[in-house]
Design a protein around this motif. Structure first.
Motif, PDB file in Angstrom:
ATOM      1  N   LEU A 125      35.269 -29.747 -76.024  1.00 43.04           N
ATOM      2  CA  LEU A 125      34.882 -28.465 -75.431  1.00 43.04           C
ATOM      3  C   LEU A 125      35.029 -28.525 -73.923  1.00 43.04           C
ATOM      4  CD1 LEU A 125      33.371 -25.681 -75.277  1.00 43.04           C
ATOM      5  CD2 LEU A 125      31.231 -27.008 -75.297  1.00 43.04           C
ATOM      6  N   VAL A 126      35.672 -27.506 -73.360  1.00 45.14           N
ATOM      7  CA  VAL A 126      35.699 -27.308 -71.906  1.00 45.14           C
ATOM      8  C   VAL A 126      35.110 -25.926 -71.638  1.00 45.14           C
ATOM      9  CG1 VAL A 126      37.111 -27.109 -69.833  1.00 45.14           C
ATOM     10  CG2 VAL A 126      37.742 -28.759 -71.619  1.00 45.14           C
ATOM     11  N   SER A 127      33.968 -25.905 -70.988  1.00 47.02           N
ATOM     12  CA  SER A 127      33.303 -24.643 -70.661  1.00 47.02           C
ATOM     13  C   SER A 127      33.289 -24.492 -69.151  1.00 47.02           C
ATOM     14  CB  SER A 127      31.871 -24.640 -71.217  1.00 47.02           C
ATOM     15  OG  SER A 127      31.209 -23.432 -70.894  1.00 47.02           O
ATOM     16  N   ALA A 128      34.009 -23.485 -68.653  1.00 47.40           N
ATOM     17  CA  ALA A 128      34.191 -23.308 -67.215  1.00 47.40           C
ATOM     18  C   ALA A 128      33.500 -22.044 -66.719  1.00 47.40           C
ATOM     19  CB  ALA A 128      35.683 -23.238 -66.883  1.00 47.40           C
ATOM     20  N   ALA A 129      32.763 -22.172 -65.625  1.00 48.25           N
ATOM     21  CA  ALA A 129      32.154 -21.024 -64.934  1.00 48.25           C
ATOM     22  C   ALA A 129      31.292 -20.183 -65.868  1.00 48.25           C
ATOM     23  CB  ALA A 129      33.237 -20.160 -64.288  1.00 48.25           C
ATOM     24  N   ALA A 130      30.579 -20.846 -66.764  1.00 48.40           N
ATOM     25  CA  ALA A 130      29.727 -20.154 -67.741  1.00 48.40           C
ATOM     26  C   ALA A 130      28.290 -20.633 -67.551  1.00 48.40           C
ATOM     27  CB  ALA A 130      30.209 -20.428 -69.156  1.00 48.40           C
ATOM     28  N   ASN A 131      27.463 -19.805 -66.923  1.00 48.46           N
ATOM     29  CA  ASN A 131      26.064 -20.176 -66.726  1.00 48.46           C
ATOM     30  C   ASN A 131      25.303 -20.064 -68.039  1.00 48.46           C
ATOM     31  OD1 ASN A 131      26.652 -17.293 -65.960  1.00 48.46           O
ATOM     32  ND2 ASN A 131      24.427 -17.139 -66.179  1.00 48.46           N
ATOM     33  N   ILE A 132      24.287 -20.890 -68.203  1.00 43.74           N
ATOM     34  CA  ILE A 132      23.537 -20.902 -69.464  1.00 43.74           C
ATOM     35  C   ILE A 132      22.158 -20.261 -69.330  1.00 43.74           C
ATOM     36  CG2 ILE A 132      24.769 -22.948 -70.277  1.00 43.74           C
ATOM     37  CD1 ILE A 132      22.061 -24.484 -69.709  1.00 43.74           C
ATOM     38  N   ARG A 133      21.801 -19.802 -68.136  1.00 42.89           N
ATOM     39  CA  ARG A 133      20.576 -19.040 -67.932  1.00 42.89           C
ATOM     40  C   ARG A 133      20.893 -17.849 -67.052  1.00 42.89           C
ATOM     41  NH1 ARG A 133      18.548 -23.438 -65.540  1.00 42.89           N
ATOM     42  NH2 ARG A 133      17.992 -22.100 -63.776  1.00 42.89           N
ATOM     43  N   ARG A 134      20.338 -16.708 -67.379  1.00 42.91           N
ATOM     44  CA  ARG A 134      20.589 -15.515 -66.557  1.00 42.91           C
ATOM     45  C   ARG A 134      20.048 -15.701 -65.154  1.00 42.91           C
ATOM     46  NH1 ARG A 134      18.333 -10.310 -65.336  1.00 42.91           N
ATOM     47  NH2 ARG A 134      20.001  -8.744 -65.171  1.00 42.91           N
ATOM     48  N   ASP A 135      18.885 -16.361 -65.017  1.00 46.85           N
ATOM     49  CA  ASP A 135      18.283 -16.490 -63.689  1.00 46.85           C
ATOM     50  C   ASP A 135      18.997 -17.506 -62.805  1.00 46.85           C
ATOM     51  OD1 ASP A 135      17.465 -18.960 -64.686  1.00 46.85           O
ATOM     52  OD2 ASP A 135      15.329 -18.443 -64.757  1.00 46.85           O
ATOM     53  N   ALA A 136      20.084 -18.133 -63.314  1.00 46.36           N
ATOM     54  CA  ALA A 136      20.895 -19.000 -62.456  1.00 46.36           C
ATOM     55  C   ALA A 136      21.759 -18.189 -61.502  1.00 46.36           C
ATOM     56  CB  ALA A 136      21.786 -19.901 -63.312  1.00 46.36           C
ATOM     57  N   ILE A 137      21.954 -16.913 -61.809  1.00 39.90           N
ATOM     58  CA  ILE A 137      22.753 -16.025 -60.969  1.00 39.90           C
ATOM     59  C   ILE A 137      21.873 -15.498 -59.834  1.00 39.90           C
ATOM     60  CG2 ILE A 137      24.116 -13.899 -60.933  1.00 39.90           C
ATOM     61  CD1 ILE A 137      25.361 -16.089 -62.581  1.00 39.90           C
ATOM     62  N   PRO A 138      22.355 -15.522 -58.594  1.00 41.51           N
ATOM     63  CA  PRO A 138      21.556 -15.036 -57.463  1.00 41.51           C
ATOM     64  C   PRO A 138      21.168 -13.561 -57.643  1.00 41.51           C
ATOM     65  CG  PRO A 138      23.468 -16.258 -56.677  1.00 41.51           C
ATOM     66  CD  PRO A 138      23.641 -16.085 -58.145  1.00 41.51           C
ATOM     67  N   PRO A 139      20.006 -13.171 -57.107  1.00 38.95           N
ATOM     68  CA  PRO A 139      19.514 -11.800 -57.286  1.00 38.95           C
ATOM     69  C   PRO A 139      20.508 -10.730 -56.855  1.00 38.95           C
ATOM     70  CG  PRO A 139      17.789 -13.187 -56.378  1.00 38.95           C
ATOM     71  CD  PRO A 139      19.038 -14.019 -56.383  1.00 38.95           C
ATOM     72  N   GLU A 140      21.251 -10.972 -55.764  1.00 34.64           N
ATOM     73  CA  GLU A 140      22.187  -9.949 -55.298  1.00 34.64           C
ATOM     74  C   GLU A 140      23.320  -9.733 -56.303  1.00 34.64           C
ATOM     75  OE1 GLU A 140      23.274 -13.844 -53.135  1.00 34.64           O
ATOM     76  OE2 GLU A 140      21.458 -12.761 -53.769  1.00 34.64           O
ATOM     77  N   MET A 141      23.710 -10.788 -57.008  1.00 38.62           N
ATOM     78  CA  MET A 141      24.747 -10.644 -58.025  1.00 38.62           C
ATOM     79  C   MET A 141      24.195  -9.971 -59.270  1.00 38.62           C
ATOM     80  SD  MET A 141      27.801 -10.825 -58.994  1.00 38.62           S
ATOM     81  CE  MET A 141      28.454 -11.636 -57.536  1.00 38.62           C
ATOM     82  N   LEU A 142      22.958 -10.289 -59.647  1.00 39.51           N
ATOM     83  CA  LEU A 142      22.321  -9.612 -60.780  1.00 39.51           C
ATOM     84  C   LEU A 142      22.219  -8.114 -60.513  1.00 39.51           C
ATOM     85  CD1 LEU A 142      19.436 -12.091 -61.717  1.00 39.51           C
ATOM     86  CD2 LEU A 142      21.592 -11.710 -62.935  1.00 39.51           C
ATOM     87  N   ALA A 143      21.949  -7.752 -59.260  1.00 43.00           N
ATOM     88  CA  ALA A 143      21.866  -6.335 -58.895  1.00 43.00           C
ATOM     89  C   ALA A 143      23.213  -5.647 -59.085  1.00 43.00           C
ATOM     90  CB  ALA A 143      21.395  -6.191 -57.450  1.00 43.00           C
ATOM     91  N   GLN A 144      24.301  -6.352 -58.803  1.00 47.15           N
ATOM     92  CA  GLN A 144      25.633  -5.787 -59.026  1.00 47.15           C
ATOM     93  C   GLN A 144      25.925  -5.656 -60.521  1.00 47.15           C
ATOM     94  OE1 GLN A 144      28.910  -7.504 -56.798  1.00 47.15           O
ATOM     95  NE2 GLN A 144      27.560  -8.083 -55.117  1.00 47.15           N
ATOM     96  N   GLN A 145      25.498  -6.638 -61.298  1.00 54.36           N
ATOM     97  CA  GLN A 145      25.751  -6.599 -62.739  1.00 54.36           C
ATOM     98  C   GLN A 145      25.048  -5.411 -63.398  1.00 54.36           C
ATOM     99  OE1 GLN A 145      24.673 -10.457 -64.281  1.00 54.36           O
ATOM    100  NE2 GLN A 145      26.561 -11.414 -63.546  1.00 54.36           N
ATOM    101  N   VAL A 146      23.884  -5.051 -62.870  1.00 50.52           N
ATOM    102  CA  VAL A 146      23.156  -3.902 -63.408  1.00 50.52           C
ATOM    103  C   VAL A 146      23.971  -2.622 -63.274  1.00 50.52           C
ATOM    104  CG1 VAL A 146      21.121  -2.441 -63.051  1.00 50.52           C
ATOM    105  CG2 VAL A 146      20.872  -4.923 -63.070  1.00 50.52           C
ATOM    106  N   GLN A 147      24.864  -2.581 -62.298  1.00 53.12           N
ATOM    107  CA  GLN A 147      25.660  -1.375 -62.048  1.00 53.12           C
ATOM    108  C   GLN A 147      26.926  -1.307 -62.911  1.00 53.12           C
ATOM    109  OE1 GLN A 147      26.288  -0.814 -57.776  1.00 53.12           O
ATOM    110  NE2 GLN A 147      24.438  -1.988 -57.368  1.00 53.12           N
ATOM    111  N   VAL A 148      27.133  -2.310 -63.758  1.00 50.16           N
ATOM    112  CA  VAL A 148      28.294  -2.285 -64.666  1.00 50.16           C
ATOM    113  C   VAL A 148      27.953  -1.390 -65.852  1.00 50.16           C
ATOM    114  CG1 VAL A 148      29.797  -3.644 -66.165  1.00 50.16           C
ATOM    115  CG2 VAL A 148      29.052  -4.582 -63.965  1.00 50.16           C
TER     116      VAL A 148
END
Length: 273
Positions: A125-148
Motif C-alpha cells: 500500500l502507498v497512501s499519499a497526502a491522505a490525512n486520517i483525522r479531520r482535525d489534522a487539517i488547519p482551521p483555515e483549510m477546513l473553512a474553505q472545505q465547508v464552502q465546497v
C-alpha cells in the motif's frame, strides 16, 4: 489539466460493473499489477506526467472513482470506505493477484481502506497526502472545505477540475452534485487511527513537505505503524515490523505531488523492495 491529457499514454478504457457502480478503468504497461487511484475532483488523467514511469515497471490499472472522470455517480455518498468496496470488487472482477494499491488524497484514503478491509487481496500500500483525522487539517483549510457545494460550481468554471469533468464525464451537468457530495464528505468528522493500526500489508505513507496537513501528522501515522519510535539500527533491525515506511517529499505541495517524478520514484523504490 490539458498537459495531463497530452501526456497520458493512449489506451482504450473499459468499464467494470462492480458493487453497484459502472467503474471506468484503463490498463497500461505490463508486470505485477498496481491499482492507481486519483484525488478528489480529478480522474486517472491527473497521473499523466508519471504514468509512463510507473507503467514501465508495472501493469497499472488506472481507475476513475465513483462520480469522477468517466465513472458516473450512483445514489450513494462519497465515502472512502464504500469506494474501497468498489476496488475490492474490481480486483475480483479482473482476477488480479494481490495488486499493489497506490492512491493520492481521496484515492489515498480509498487505497488505505481497501488494504484495511481486504488484506488478502492487496500486495503493498502507498497512501499519499491522505490525512486520517479531520482535525489534522488547519482551521483555515477546513473553512474553505465547508464552502465546497453546488453553489461553488459557477466559480470553478475556469479551473482544470471543471474542464476535465465536462470533457469526460458521462453526465457533465452533474458537476454541482459532485461538489455537494464532496463537501458533505469533508464536513463529517473522522478518525481512522485504529484502521491504520490494523494494517496487515507493507505500507508507505507519503506527504509533501507543504501538504494540506502538516508533516507532523504523517509522522503520527507512521508511529501508528510502529515507525519512528526507535533508532533503526545498522542493519535496519529497529525499523517497524511489516515493512512500513514514511516519505516526506521536499519542495512539493498537496496540489502538485501526484504528478511529481519524485512521487513516482519513491513509490517504485518501495514497491520494488
Amino acid at each position: 489539466m490539458d498537459r495531463y491529457a497530452k501526456e497520458l499514454i493512449v489506451s482504450t478504457g473499459e468499464y467494470a460493473d462492480v458493487n453497484g457502480v459502472n467503474l471506468y478503468y484503463e490498463s497500461h504497461g505490463s508486470g505485477s499489477p498496481l491499482i492507481l487511484l486519483h484525488g478528489g475532483l480529478g480522474s486517472g488523467e491527473m497521473f499523466g506526467p508519471i504514468l509512463g514511469t510507473l507503467a514501465a515497471h508495472h501493469r497499472v490499472i488506472l481507475v476513475d472513482l465513483q462520480g469522477h472522470g468517466r465513472t458516473a455517480d450512483i445514489d450513494r455518498p462519497i465515502d472512502v470506505r464504500l469506494m474501497a468496496d468498489d476496488i475490492g470488487a474490481l480486483i475480483d472482477h479482473l482476477g488480479l493477484d494481490r495488486p499493489d494499491l497506490v492512491g493520492y488524497s481521496l484515492g489515498g484514503g480509498v487505497a488505505l481502506h481497501t488494504a484495511v478491509k481486504y488484506p488478502e487481496k492487496a500486495g503493498k500500500l502507498v497512501s499519499a497526502a491522505a490525512n486520517i483525522r479531520r482535525d489534522a487539517i488547519p482551521p483555515e483549510m477546513l473553512a474553505q472545505q465547508v464552502q465546497v457545494n453546488a453553489a461553488a460550481a459557477e466559480f470553478l468554471k475556469d479551473t482544470p477540475m471543471y474542464e476535465l469533468y465536462h470533457r469526460v464525464a458521462p453526465q457533465p451537468e452533474n458537476f454541482p452534485l459532485l461538489l455537494d457530495k464532496l463537501g458533505a464528505a469533508m464536513a463529517v468528522d473522522f478518525d481512522f487511527s485504529e484502521d491504520v493500526r490494523g494494517l496487515q500489508v507493507p505500507t508507505l505513507i507519503i506527504a509533501a513537505d507543504a501538504d494540506m496537513a502538516p508533516p507532523s501528522h504523517y509522522v503520527e501515522i507512521f508511529k501508528l505503524l510502529n515507525g519512528g519510535l526507535r533508532d533503526g539500527g545498522w542493519m535496519g533491525e529497529g525499523r517497524p515490523r511489516g515493512g512500513h515506511a514514511l516519505a516526506i517529499l521536499p519542495g512539493l505541495t498537496h496540489y502538485n505531488l501526484a504528478d511529481s517524478p519524485l512521487f513516482a520514484a519513491v513509490t517504485l523504490d518501495f514497491l520494488g523492495k
